[in-house]
Design an enzyme around this catalytic site. Structure first.
Site, PDB file in Angstrom:
ATOM      1  N   GLY A   1      50.940  29.413  42.780  1.00 58.69           N
ATOM      2  CA  GLY A   1      50.178  30.447  42.100  1.00 58.69           C
ATOM      3  C   GLY A   1      50.845  30.892  40.812  1.00 58.69           C
ATOM      4  O   GLY A   1      50.173  31.180  39.814  1.00 58.69           O
TER       5      GLY A   1
ATOM      6  N   GLU B   1      40.317  40.297  41.949  1.00 63.31           N
ATOM      7  CA  GLU B   1      39.659  40.962  43.071  1.00 63.31           C
ATOM      8  C   GLU B   1      40.752  41.360  44.050  1.00 63.31           C
ATOM      9  O   GLU B   1      41.241  40.536  44.823  1.00 63.31           O
ATOM     10  CB  GLU B   1      38.645  40.024  43.741  1.00 63.31           C
ATOM     11  CG  GLU B   1      37.499  39.616  42.839  1.00 63.31           C
ATOM     12  CD  GLU B   1      36.526  40.736  42.531  1.00 63.31           C
ATOM     13  OE1 GLU B   1      36.713  41.856  43.068  1.00 63.31           O
ATOM     14  OE2 GLU B   1      35.597  40.512  41.749  1.00 63.31           O
TER      15      GLU B   1
END
EC number: 1.2.1.3
Length: 509
Positions: A224, A262
């Site tokens: 990530g 989100e």
């Protein structure tokens, strides 16, 4: 049974966690073992990506974008339509795998796959509606308009609680917009990602889609971070905790990329004195215990009018006594396990903080043991009477702990609802039209989602999904969320025989 599910989805033995769609590349990273929280049994071993593997995937994606962006949007939509049909065929097996690997109830597992099918249907229609605007020019003989172009690579970092649906929200829209995607799923749910990649592979191969349009990079946190810092990826869509989102947002922002975040929720339902209490019980209980409280839209707080507080909490306690906790593949059970032992420890720590900060429990929590609970991940949904100002209440507790509190006036209730760092989902239960409209007004809920006589959990894909404040401000799924995956370009065409300048500027020589 699990072996049959994996076989039906094309997963056997140790798997590579690196794919460019047409090919599964040899992976050179650490082995990630997926263990089900349902029964503590190994599902599969996945070889994660090394940095070199990741760079190879990005390079392939860059080349694929050069071709994919030239496919007409309706043709890209047709590919997505076929993905939706493939998901319909695999709904039962994929839904069971979601349930078994993540721990959510089987009905929720099926529902998650249905969300994927729904977003495919939405994206197909969208592929013929990627429209801009036309504007009148102040200069004679000129035409102005705007159009939207694909960005390039969309990086998708998804969370364990919705291991496949949120990926589909992003990828289906990104694909019809002309982007290619690189997906880094949660290392806690890698097997469902493998299954999705194989389903898409089959559709892409049948349609001769370029290698590198759909890419999978399974890995730990490092993967990530590679994506967040990579200037070759103009958009990173990340779903997870606020802490994670702040790190991703800072990394992407530092290179002036785009991020679609989100993040956490701390969602409340206001129970008015004019509420339908029967309806309210259903919304509150499902919102609080669905997915064992591991949804970003889970109901964390109930703000109850003092005149109905005792009656409503009594009904709530009775409803909790009827909950069935156990194997989520048994459709008679309401609540499955938490994702892992770390989540269980966080749940127990939150309970201790409630006690230390002055709260009391209407329904006690705890870890379940004995037959059927051998994994150690099954916990009791509990209810705590608290004040909204408690530090633990201000924090997103990703577990089935429901906080209840009283209010006197609607203004007070809305202020309490808004007085948390997060701003994802909110609801009011009331049959009073004035209360409903005040809650939805500019002076009402400050969340990205605000519902009346519906709980906080269970959004439809037709509306844009996302929240404000520490929830990140992103919007995914329906409405005009597609714009996040494209770049806007304003065009002016001069079809006259002169070159007048804007604002009446003269430049004669």
């Amino acid at each position: 049974m699990v072996e049959d599910i994996l076989k039906a989805l094309g997963i056997q033995g140790e798997q590579s966690g690196v794919s460019t769609g047409a090919y599964w590349l040899p992976a050179h990273g650490a082995i990630i073992t997926s263990v089900s929280p349902v029964d503590d049994k190994k599902i599969a071993a996945v070889k994660g990506a090394s940095r070199e593997d990741y760079d190879q995937v990005v390079a392939t994606a860059q080349e694929a974008f050069k071709e994919w962006r030239h496919w007409p949007a309706p043709k890209r939509g047709e590919i997505v339509r076929q993905i939706g049909e493939a998901l319909r065929q695999h709904k039962e097996h994929l839904g069971k795998l979601v349930s078994y690997e993540m721990g959510k109830s089987l009905q929720e597992g099926y529902g998650e796959v249905q969300e994927m099918i729904d977003i495919c249907d939405f994206a197909v229609g969208l592929s013929r509606q990627l429209h801009g605007l036309t504007m009148h020019s102040e200069r004679p003989g000129h035409r102005m308009y705007e159009q939207w172009h694909p960005l390039g690579i969309t990086g998708i970092i998804s969370a364990f609680n919705f291991p496949v649906a949120v990926w589909s929200w992003n990828s289906m829209l990104a694909w019809v917009c002309g982007n290619v995607c690189i997906w880094k799923p949660s290392e806690k749910t890698p097997v469902t990602a493998l299954a999705c990649q194989r389903i898409v592979d089959t559709v892409f191969a049948a349609n001769k889609v370029p290698e590198g349009v759909c890419n999978l990079v399974i890995g730990d946190r490092d993967a990530g971070e590679w994506m967040s810092h990579d200037t070759r990826i103009p958009l990173v869509s990340a779903t997870g905790s606020t802490r994670m989102g702040k790190a991703v947002g800072a990394a992407v922002g530092q290179r002036l990329g785009r991020s679609l975040l989100e993040l956490g929720g701390n969602n409340a339902i206001i129970i008015s004195q004019d509420a339908d209490l029967d309806m309210s019980i259903i919304g509150a209980v499902f919102g609080a215990v669905g997915t064992a409280g591991q949804r970003c839209t889970s109901t964390r707080r109930l703000i109850i009018h003092e005149s109905v507080y005792d009656a409503f909490t009594a009904r709530l306690v009775k409803a909790y006594s009827q909950l069935r906790i156990g194997n989520p593949l048994d459709q008679h059970n309401h609540v499955g396990p938490l994702i892992d032992k770390a989540a269980v420890n966080a749940y127990l720590d939150s309970i201790e903080q409630v006690k230390a900060q002055g709260g009391s429990f209407l329904v006690e929590g705890g870890v379940l043991s004995g037959a059927g609970y051998e994994s150690g991940c099954y916990v009791k949904p509990c209810i705590a009477a608290v004040e909204n100002t408690y530090a633990i209440v201000q924090h997103e507790t990703f577990a089935p702990i429901l906080y209840v509190m009283k209010y006197k006036t609607l203004a007070e209730a809305i202020a309490m609802q808004n007085d948390v760092p997060q701003g994802l989902s909110s609801a009011i239960m009331t049959l009073n039209l004035r209360e409903a409209e005040q809650f939805l007004s500019h002076a009402g809920s400050d969340c990205g989602i605000a519902n009346v006589n519906i709980g906080t959990s269970g959004a439809e894909i037709g509306g844009a999904f996302g929240g404000e404040k520490e929830t990140g401000g992103g919007r995914e799924s329906g409405s005009d969320a597609w714009r996040a995956y494209m770049r806007r370009q304003t065009n002016t065409i001069n079809y006259s025989t002169s070159l007048p300048l804007a604002q009446g500027i003269k430049f004669d020589f």
